[in-house]
Write an enzyme that holds these catalytic residues in place. Structure first.
Site, PDB file in Angstrom:
ATOM      1  N   GLU A   1       0.816  -1.219   0.000  1.00 53.95           N
ATOM      2  CA  GLU A   1       0.000   0.000   0.000  1.00 53.95           C
ATOM      3  C   GLU A   1       0.855   1.277   0.000  1.00 53.95           C
ATOM      4  OE1 GLU A   1      -4.034  -1.531   2.224  1.00 53.95           O
ATOM      5  OE2 GLU A   1      -2.390  -0.879   3.506  1.00 53.95           O
TER       6      GLU A   1
ATOM      7  N   GLU B   1      -6.688  -7.775  -1.372  1.00 49.77           N
ATOM      8  CA  GLU B   1      -7.373  -7.820  -0.078  1.00 49.77           C
ATOM      9  C   GLU B   1      -8.839  -7.470  -0.280  1.00 49.77           C
ATOM     10  OE1 GLU B   1      -5.671  -5.477   3.036  1.00 49.77           O
ATOM     11  OE2 GLU B   1      -3.653  -6.317   2.804  1.00 49.77           O
TER      12      GLU B   1
END
Length: 796
Positions: free
Chosen positions: A370, A444
């Site tokens: 991320e 995710e």
């Protein structure tokens, strides 16, 4: 939204095996839409953008939420009625072919007249007005066939029955509502059944190309594994959050649910707790976990960071990086890259033989995590990419970012993937912008969420999860469920959030995941298993039995030791002219202190306005009497005038370093800066490090413990005995009348408890208990409680 094709083996539209996922053609049958049209419970015509609706079911019914197709596949309970519903000769239409699950065909075989479906199909039949009545008549019998299965699943979740045998008869659920539909972006649904039985770590011996990407003749990109078309059905399990003795159980449950891949982070802070000192033993044995996954038949996607977030302290970065104020985290700053290089030099050689092309199960490796939301250094991600390639990583590399941060987080030559909570119209817009010729991967999909102290417990509806995963499969989107099994933030592992206020993550990492914190089944598990069964060409493995739970007799600590009496059993204190923050203490071979508490002690002879910057929470004492609290919002307090010199004691707790955002750069704990009274700086501190390691509790056993008084205010250790019997089992400790502290079982740190909630119990794995007697020590910071109870159900 297009109506998805029926499962292979009974579909109206067949796909040759050579064209797709190994589907085999089968005989045609009367499907759910046709049957409902016959009995009048479906619309006369079905729009291509809507699914047919089945008969209305009562709210709370065990069949609520099932698709009409899954209901109608159940065999009917008895023979067809022999009474003719209409006058006149029966129509001369050929009855439908026999089919195992065709209700109409079974009724026809048992009756002596032509099948009811044949009568109703006749254009000349005067009985069309009876259609709805017939449907209503048969509905109770059809639904009754489902009651045993649902009762069994309910009992399994509650621990009252053995797991059911897997079935391959469930139909995919209804699609997401239009607002969440993917049909506008992906007009062609995938075939219904997949056969990857030959694409497992145990079966695939001749390997050369690994996980890759390709496009069909129509130009639709997809993943391939050894040249075969492949979808990733991934689920996250973090080996470091699960007792090693339970790894196999959790992986078997992942496989039995229908997943083909396990994903895990690799926490740098746990593997290198001190600079240059590495630990890959016991619960941190990464290689053993990966090889066990291969043995069970699961592929592995590794996410080695160096930053991982994962609601861990400092996002998985070691706290000793904070010792140097010039070091910039997650950048190509020299101090940071030198530390990363040494870590990778130790970690990556362990990963090399686990890769797919080396005969291992690792099919992909993630670069950082991320970074699009951090985005401090444009050269950082290319640097990490090169660092992995240069050390021998040859499998598919990928990045993972929030759907709005893909543009700033991806890097050239690496597959971009996204993280998301729900699907909407523009979910994949940035992903398509950076790579139109690559398959989609949701790295995710959040099936739940983490909890924070003082906040509510988060849950996510199982039907919403089922619908989203159904959409992923339907449109050939590979995905990873985060979390399949969350586990526990044992010890001081938890991180924190900072949105204007520092808030710690709770001990439980249950996450409202597919399996509970203790590895038990949930509604989400059975819904996903049923969905995966409906698209699998081969039966799923048998579901493992539940891990047994126990309720032990309540215990009341019999001995206690005030913190002040335990100081002599700590390591030698540090004496310093000025206060020193936790990370910069000259201990642990120059790596400082990572977790726990720090006690600052100084003799003072006058009162006044005390000012100190303490992180995260500090209790202030005069001798042994608490006079106030310091934290980020309360940096000063009044000390009363003193007649004699007294000890000023400041006990500071690290409640978890922030694991997300730029705030990670400023997460030093303890006292940062000077301490003053009436603007006059204090000097000459004695600093005690309370890391609460197992070696400390071994020394503490030789201390002179005292009988527990009726009530004691202030930090103290309380000792008791848990009698687990000859065969210890999992349980949950309930500390409802205690206030705030930590629990240690046989020297192991279970984690933090706090009466502000939401978490009310602590998970205690049975494999950490000894037969019969077990030492329980509570470090209670505020006020003593009474007894400690156990329960077989968590309170989160």
């Amino acid at each position: 939204m297009p109506v998805p094709p029926a499962p292979c083996g009974g579909a109206v539209h067949q796909m040759p095996e050579s064209q797709g996922w190994g589907c085999r053609p089968g005989p045609q049958r009367l499907d759910a839409v046709s049957f409902l049209n016959l009995v009048g419970s479906a619309p006369a015509s079905t729009s291509p953008d809507t699914h047919p609706q089945g008969p209305a079911l009562p709210v709370g019914s065990r069949t609520e939420g099932l698709s009409p197709a899954s209901v109608l596949r159940s065999p009917g309970p008895g023979p067809a009625r022999k009474t003719r519903l209409c006058r006149g000769p029966p129509p001369r239409l050929r009855p439908p072919k026999r089919r195992r699950h065709s209700f109409a065909a079974r009724a026809a075989r048992r009756g002596q007249h032509r099948p009811l479906v044949t009568v109703l199909l006749s254009p000349s039949s005067p009985c069309l007005s009876w259609k709805r009545a017939v449907g209503v008549f048969f509905l109770p019998f059809v639904l009754s066939a489902f009651a045993p299965r649902f009762k069994q699943e309910e009992n399994l979740m509650r621990g009252r029955a053995h797991p059911p045998q897997p079935r391959v008869s469930a139909a995919p659920p209804s699609p997401l509502p239009n607002s969440l539909s993917l049909s506008t972006s992906f007009p062609s649904p995938a075939p219904s059944r997949f056969n990857w039985s030959h694409l497992t770590p145990l079966e695939l011996k001749n390997r050369s190309v690994g996980l890759g990407t390709a496009s069909t003749g129509r130009g639709k990109p997809h993943f391939t594994l050894e040249g075969h078309k492949f979808l990733i059905f991934g689920g996250s399990i973090h080996y470091f959050r699960v007792p090693r003795e339970y790894w196999r159980d959790r992986l078997l449950k992942l496989k039995a649910c229908g997943f083909n891949t396990v994903t895990t982070y690799v926490p740098w802070n746990l593997h290198e707790p001190e600079r240059g000192k590495f630990d890959f033993s016991g619960n941190l044995d990464l290689e053993a976990f990966v090889l066990m996954a291969a043995e069970i038949g699961l592929w592995v996607i590794l996410r080695p960071g160096p930053y991982i977030c994962s609601e861990m302290d400092l996002g998985g970065l070691p706290s000793w990086l904070l010792r140097d104020p010039r070091l910039l985290l997650r950048t190509t700053n020299k101090g940071f890259t030198e530390a990363v290089e040494k870590y990778f030099d130790h970690l990556i050689p362990r990963v090399i033989p686990l890769q797919y092309r080396q005969g291992g199960p690792v099919i992909a490796v993630q670069v950082e995590n991320e970074y699009g939301s951090f985005n401090k250094d444009k050269t950082y991600m290319p640097y990490l990419h090169k660092a992995l390639l240069g050390r021998g990583i040859v499998e598919l590399l990928l990045t993972s970012d929030g759907e709005k941060n893909v543009l700033s987080g991806h890097t050239k030559g690496v597959l971009a993937a996204i993280n998301l909570q729900k699907v909407h119209k523009n979910t994949f817009s940035q992903l398509r912008e950076v790579q139109r010729d690559k398959p989609l991967l949701v790295m995710e999909y959040w099936v739940g969420w983490f909890d924070r102290w003082g906040d509510k417990h988060h849950v996510k509806d199982a039907k919403e999860v089922e619908r989203a995963v159904s959409e992923f499969i339907k449109y050939e989107i590979s995905f990873n469920v985060y979390m399949f099994h969350g586990g526990t933030n044992f010890g001081f592992m938890n991180g924190a959030t900072y949105f204007g206020k520092h808030t710690g993550i709770v001990t439980s990492y249950d996450y409202d995941a597919v399996l509970t914190e203790a590895g038990d089944y949930t509604e989400k598990y059975f819904k996903l298993q049923k969905l995966f069964e409906s698209v699998s060409a081969t039966p799923l493995p048998q579901v493992p039995k539940l891990t047994p739970k126990a309720v032990y007799p309540p215990m009341r600590p019999s001995l206690y030791l005030p913190l002040w009496d335990a100081l002599s059993y700590l390591n030698e204190p540090v004496r310093s002219h000025q206060p020193v923050n936790m990370e910069n203490l000259p201990i642990n071979n120059g790596s400082g202190q990572s977790y726990g508490l720090v006690l600052y002690e100084k003799s003072i002879c006058s009162g006044g306005r005390l000012c100190a910057h303490a992180h995260d929470m500090a209790q202030v004492f005069l001798d042994e009497t608490m006079i106030g609290i310091l934290n980020e919002n309360n940096k000063d307090l009044h000390i009363p005038e003193l007649r004699d010199c007294r000890y000023l004691r400041i006990l500071v707790e690290n409640q978890g370093r922030v694991n997300f955002s730029w705030q990670i750069q400023n997460e030093q704990k303890g006292i940062t800066g000077s301490v003053s009274i009436n603007n006059s700086s204090l000097e000459g501190f004695t600093i005690y490090s309370l890391e609460m390691k197992m070696s400390f509790f071994e020394r503490l056993r030789s201390a002179t413990w005292k009988p527990v008084p009726e009530s004691h205010r202030g930090p103290a250790f309380y000792r008791g005995t848990l009698k687990a019997g000859p065969s210890p089992k999992d349980t949950f400790l309930s500390l409802l009348n205690w206030n705030y502290g930590f629990v240690f079982i046989n020297g192991r740190n279970l984690g933090r408890y706090w009466n502000i909630g939401p978490q009310k119990t602590l998970y205690l794995p049975g494999v950490w208990l000894h037969p019969e007697d077990n030492e329980v020590i509570l470090f209670e910071k505020m006020l003593s409680g009474s007894d400690i109870k156990s329960t077989d159900k968590p309170m989160l």
